[in-house]
Design a protein around this motif. Structure first.
Motif, PDB file in Angstrom:
ATOM      1  N   VAL A   1       0.832  -1.202   0.000  1.00  0.00           N
ATOM      2  CA  VAL A   1       0.000   0.000   0.000  1.00  0.00           C
ATOM      3  C   VAL A   1       0.867   1.253   0.000  1.00  0.00           C
ATOM      4  O   VAL A   1       0.649   2.211  -0.748  1.00  0.00           O
ATOM      5  N   ILE A   2       1.895   1.242   0.849  1.00  0.00           N
ATOM      6  CA  ILE A   2       2.769   2.416   0.992  1.00  0.00           C
ATOM      7  C   ILE A   2       3.542   2.684  -0.306  1.00  0.00           C
ATOM      8  O   ILE A   2       3.747   3.843  -0.690  1.00  0.00           O
ATOM      9  N   LYS A   3       3.944   1.634  -0.992  1.00  0.00           N
ATOM     10  CA  LYS A   3       4.721   1.801  -2.225  1.00  0.00           C
ATOM     11  C   LYS A   3       3.943   2.538  -3.312  1.00  0.00           C
ATOM     12  O   LYS A   3       4.536   3.087  -4.245  1.00  0.00           O
ATOM     13  N   LYS A   4       2.627   2.564  -3.198  1.00  0.00           N
ATOM     14  CA  LYS A   4       1.805   3.252  -4.187  1.00  0.00           C
ATOM     15  C   LYS A   4       1.687   4.749  -3.902  1.00  0.00           C
ATOM     16  O   LYS A   4       1.130   5.495  -4.712  1.00  0.00           O
ATOM     17  N   ILE A   5       2.206   5.188  -2.748  1.00  0.00           N
ATOM     18  CA  ILE A   5       2.161   6.610  -2.405  1.00  0.00           C
ATOM     19  C   ILE A   5       3.379   7.289  -3.024  1.00  0.00           C
ATOM     20  O   ILE A   5       4.520   6.920  -2.714  1.00  0.00           O
ATOM     21  N   PRO A   6       3.208   8.255  -3.885  1.00  0.00           N
ATOM     22  CA  PRO A   6       4.340   8.880  -4.591  1.00  0.00           C
ATOM     23  C   PRO A   6       5.359   9.513  -3.628  1.00  0.00           C
ATOM     24  O   PRO A   6       4.992  10.182  -2.657  1.00  0.00           O
ATOM     25  N   GLY A   7       6.630   9.249  -3.909  1.00  0.00           N
ATOM     26  CA  GLY A   7       7.705   9.919  -3.184  1.00  0.00           C
ATOM     27  C   GLY A   7       8.005   9.395  -1.801  1.00  0.00           C
ATOM     28  O   GLY A   7       8.816  10.000  -1.075  1.00  0.00           O
TER      29      GLY A   7
ATOM     30  N   PRO B   1       0.897  12.658   9.727  1.00  0.00           N
ATOM     31  CA  PRO B   1       1.039  11.214   9.955  1.00  0.00           C
ATOM     32  C   PRO B   1      -0.208  10.541  10.522  1.00  0.00           C
ATOM     33  O   PRO B   1      -0.473   9.381  10.201  1.00  0.00           O
ATOM     34  N   LEU B   2      -0.989  11.236  11.333  1.00  0.00           N
ATOM     35  CA  LEU B   2      -2.201  10.614  11.884  1.00  0.00           C
ATOM     36  C   LEU B   2      -3.187  10.263  10.773  1.00  0.00           C
ATOM     37  O   LEU B   2      -3.829   9.209  10.805  1.00  0.00           O
ATOM     38  N   LYS B   3      -3.289  11.126   9.782  1.00  0.00           N
ATOM     39  CA  LYS B   3      -4.181  10.849   8.651  1.00  0.00           C
ATOM     40  C   LYS B   3      -3.723   9.616   7.890  1.00  0.00           C
ATOM     41  O   LYS B   3      -4.529   8.728   7.571  1.00  0.00           O
ATOM     42  N   TRP B   4      -2.423   9.530   7.624  1.00  0.00           N
ATOM     43  CA  TRP B   4      -1.907   8.404   6.864  1.00  0.00           C
ATOM     44  C   TRP B   4      -1.940   7.109   7.667  1.00  0.00           C
ATOM     45  O   TRP B   4      -2.139   6.025   7.104  1.00  0.00           O
ATOM     46  N   ALA B   5      -1.746   7.210   8.970  1.00  0.00           N
ATOM     47  CA  ALA B   5      -1.848   6.012   9.817  1.00  0.00           C
ATOM     48  C   ALA B   5      -3.271   5.462   9.758  1.00  0.00           C
ATOM     49  O   ALA B   5      -3.487   4.241   9.624  1.00  0.00           O
ATOM     50  N   SER B   6      -4.256   6.347   9.836  1.00  0.00           N
ATOM     51  CA  SER B   6      -5.661   5.919   9.753  1.00  0.00           C
ATOM     52  C   SER B   6      -5.967   5.301   8.396  1.00  0.00           C
ATOM     53  O   SER B   6      -6.693   4.296   8.298  1.00  0.00           O
ATOM     54  N   TYR B   7      -5.419   5.893   7.360  1.00  0.00           N
ATOM     55  CA  TYR B   7      -5.618   5.367   6.006  1.00  0.00           C
ATOM     56  C   TYR B   7      -5.051   3.954   5.885  1.00  0.00           C
ATOM     57  O   TYR B   7      -5.701   3.054   5.339  1.00  0.00           O
ATOM     58  N   LEU B   8      -3.853   3.755   6.427  1.00  0.00           N
ATOM     59  CA  LEU B   8      -3.207   2.443   6.325  1.00  0.00           C
ATOM     60  C   LEU B   8      -3.985   1.388   7.108  1.00  0.00           C
ATOM     61  O   LEU B   8      -4.160   0.251   6.646  1.00  0.00           O
ATOM     62  N   ILE B   9      -4.464   1.771   8.285  1.00  0.00           N
ATOM     63  CA  ILE B   9      -5.253   0.836   9.100  1.00  0.00           C
ATOM     64  C   ILE B   9      -6.548   0.455   8.375  1.00  0.00           C
ATOM     65  O   ILE B   9      -7.004  -0.693   8.434  1.00  0.00           O
ATOM     66  N   LYS B  10      -7.139   1.421   7.682  1.00  0.00           N
ATOM     67  CA  LYS B  10      -8.365   1.148   6.927  1.00  0.00           C
ATOM     68  C   LYS B  10      -8.086   0.231   5.747  1.00  0.00           C
ATOM     69  O   LYS B  10      -8.871  -0.685   5.454  1.00  0.00           O
ATOM     70  N   MET B  11      -6.962   0.442   5.070  1.00  0.00           N
ATOM     71  CA  MET B  11      -6.629  -0.348   3.896  1.00  0.00           C
ATOM     72  C   MET B  11      -6.204  -1.774   4.253  1.00  0.00           C
ATOM     73  O   MET B  11      -6.484  -2.719   3.516  1.00  0.00           O
ATOM     74  N   VAL B  12      -5.524  -1.910   5.395  1.00  0.00           N
ATOM     75  CA  VAL B  12      -5.047  -3.234   5.825  1.00  0.00           C
ATOM     76  C   VAL B  12      -5.410  -3.435   7.301  1.00  0.00           C
ATOM     77  O   VAL B  12      -4.570  -3.289   8.194  1.00  0.00           O
ATOM     78  N   PRO B  13      -6.668  -3.757   7.585  1.00  0.00           N
ATOM     79  CA  PRO B  13      -7.029  -4.046   8.981  1.00  0.00           C
ATOM     80  C   PRO B  13      -6.237  -5.256   9.473  1.00  0.00           C
ATOM     81  O   PRO B  13      -6.105  -6.253   8.758  1.00  0.00           O
ATOM     82  N   SER B  14      -5.679  -5.157  10.665  1.00  0.00           N
ATOM     83  CA  SER B  14      -4.810  -6.240  11.124  1.00  0.00           C
ATOM     84  C   SER B  14      -4.864  -6.401  12.633  1.00  0.00           C
ATOM     85  O   SER B  14      -4.847  -5.415  13.378  1.00  0.00           O
ATOM     86  N   GLN B  15      -4.920  -7.651  13.068  1.00  0.00           N
ATOM     87  CA  GLN B  15      -4.801  -7.985  14.484  1.00  0.00           C
ATOM     88  C   GLN B  15      -3.352  -8.232  14.870  1.00  0.00           C
ATOM     89  O   GLN B  15      -3.033  -8.350  16.050  1.00  0.00           O
ATOM     90  N   ASN B  16      -2.481  -8.315  13.886  1.00  0.00           N
ATOM     91  CA  ASN B  16      -1.094  -8.707  14.145  1.00  0.00           C
ATOM     92  C   ASN B  16      -0.077  -7.583  13.990  1.00  0.00           C
ATOM     93  O   ASN B  16       1.097  -7.758  14.339  1.00  0.00           O
ATOM     94  N   VAL B  17      -0.517  -6.443  13.456  1.00  0.00           N
ATOM     95  CA  VAL B  17       0.397  -5.325  13.224  1.00  0.00           C
ATOM     96  C   VAL B  17      -0.181  -4.054  13.836  1.00  0.00           C
ATOM     97  O   VAL B  17      -1.375  -3.777  13.706  1.00  0.00           O
ATOM     98  N   LEU B  18       0.672  -3.295  14.505  1.00  0.00           N
ATOM     99  CA  LEU B  18       0.297  -1.993  15.039  1.00  0.00           C
ATOM    100  C   LEU B  18       0.831  -0.897  14.127  1.00  0.00           C
ATOM    101  O   LEU B  18       1.948  -1.000  13.603  1.00  0.00           O
TER     102      LEU B  18
ATOM    103  N   LYS C   1       6.688  10.639  11.190  1.00  0.00           N
ATOM    104  CA  LYS C   1       6.931   9.199  11.075  1.00  0.00           C
ATOM    105  C   LYS C   1       5.677   8.374  11.350  1.00  0.00           C
ATOM    106  O   LYS C   1       4.916   8.647  12.273  1.00  0.00           O
ATOM    107  N   ILE C   2       5.499   7.351  10.521  1.00  0.00           N
ATOM    108  CA  ILE C   2       4.455   6.343  10.728  1.00  0.00           C
ATOM    109  C   ILE C   2       5.158   4.995  10.792  1.00  0.00           C
ATOM    110  O   ILE C   2       5.873   4.616   9.856  1.00  0.00           O
ATOM    111  N   TYR C   3       4.987   4.273  11.888  1.00  0.00           N
ATOM    112  CA  TYR C   3       5.642   2.987  12.114  1.00  0.00           C
ATOM    113  C   TYR C   3       4.652   1.844  11.915  1.00  0.00           C
ATOM    114  O   TYR C   3       3.485   1.933  12.328  1.00  0.00           O
ATOM    115  N   CYS C   4       5.130   0.760  11.335  1.00  0.00           N
ATOM    116  CA  CYS C   4       4.374  -0.487  11.218  1.00  0.00           C
ATOM    117  C   CYS C   4       5.166  -1.564  11.944  1.00  0.00           C
ATOM    118  O   CYS C   4       6.257  -1.946  11.503  1.00  0.00           O
ATOM    119  N   LEU C   5       4.611  -2.036  13.064  1.00  0.00           N
ATOM    120  CA  LEU C   5       5.328  -2.979  13.913  1.00  0.00           C
ATOM    121  C   LEU C   5       4.479  -4.211  14.206  1.00  0.00           C
ATOM    122  O   LEU C   5       3.260  -4.088  14.428  1.00  0.00           O
TER     123      LEU C   5
END
Length: 251
Positions: A124-130, A148-165, A173-177
């Motif tokens: 998903v992130i690779k499709k964001i330019p730059g 970053p809060l907007k993009w974090a929400s977008y990522l959570i919506k695009m990839v709902p996950s019980q295993n990644v925060l 910075k937006i972290y995926c852990l």
């Protein structure tokens, strides 16, 4: 070997024990980190001196920094030597600066269920330019974007996950852990391995919440206090956080 009656103080670093050169500190301070030959981070003289002299616990730095980034903080190698350090958000244990293989192997086993969702988020992130993805020891990654809060929400919506925060840090910075790659799990693992009797912890951000909730006594800043359910939380206000912690532990 853990000394000091099996009592450890697990502390976050940035904005907890050390402070960026961008932060104005009125007290006397000591440089603790250089980057490209420039002063990068400081510790107050009071905190530095007290940590050097205290003998009631063993200090264990716990940081989201990579090993390379952690090693820039040179005081933990000489002036305030730390036998043990937890880096990569607890994913790696350093013993005298050397990675512990058993700890690393256990970490990989813990986070295996997160790989699929992490890869989906990368796509998903690779499709964001730059946008450039920064990997931390192949355990987690982060990227930088305005709002970053907007993009974090977008990522959570695009990839709902019980295993990644998905967490934000700093201004961009937006972290995926992996969910189990957190500081709380790390200090509980450390406690079991070294048979600790008591754990103090200090932190200033969402990355530290699990650690603060796992500790016997947690030192927190006012803005984080409502997120901590530890009944033994000590709120440090109206002073530099690290100095306030030292004052409390000096009682």
């Amino acid at each position: 070997m853990i000394k000091n009656n099996n009592v450890c103080f697990f502390s976050d670093l940035d904005h907890t024990l050390i402070y960026s050169h961008r932060i104005q500190i009125s007290q006397p301070k000591r440089v603790v980190e250089f980057l490209d030959g420039k002063e990068q981070s400081y510790m107050t003289h009071k905190t530095f001196t007290w940590l050097q002299k205290q003998k009631s616990f063993q200090l264990i730095p716990v940081t989201t920094r990579s090993q390379e980034q952690y090693n820039r903080i040179f005081i933990f190698q000489h002036e305030i030597p730390c036998t043990y350090s937890l880096v990569c958000n607890g994913g790696e244990l350093l013993v005298h600066g050397i990675r512990d293989k058993m700890w690393h192997d256990e970490t990989i086993s813990l986070i295996q269920n997160s790989y699929d969702d992490l890869n989906k988020m990368k796509n998903v992130i690779k499709k964001i330019p730059g946008v450039k993805i920064h990997f931390v020891e192949n355990l987690f990654f982060y990227f930088l974007l305005e709002n970053p809060l907007k993009w974090a929400s977008y990522l959570i919506k695009m990839v709902p996950s019980q295993n990644v925060l998905v967490l934000t840090g700093g201004e961009k910075k937006i972290y995926c852990l992996p969910r189990l790659l957190n500081k709380g799990v790390a200090i509980e693992r450390f406690k079991r391995r070294f048979f600790l009797k008591k754990m103090f912890a200090a932190g200033d951000s969402d990355f530290d919440i699990t650690m603060l909730n796992s500790a016997d006594i947690a030192f927190v800043q006012p803005q984080l206090a409502n997120k901590i359910n530890n009944m033994n939380k000590i709120i440090i206000s109206n002073k530099i956080f690290s100095d306030g912690i030292c004052d409390y532990l000096s009682k």
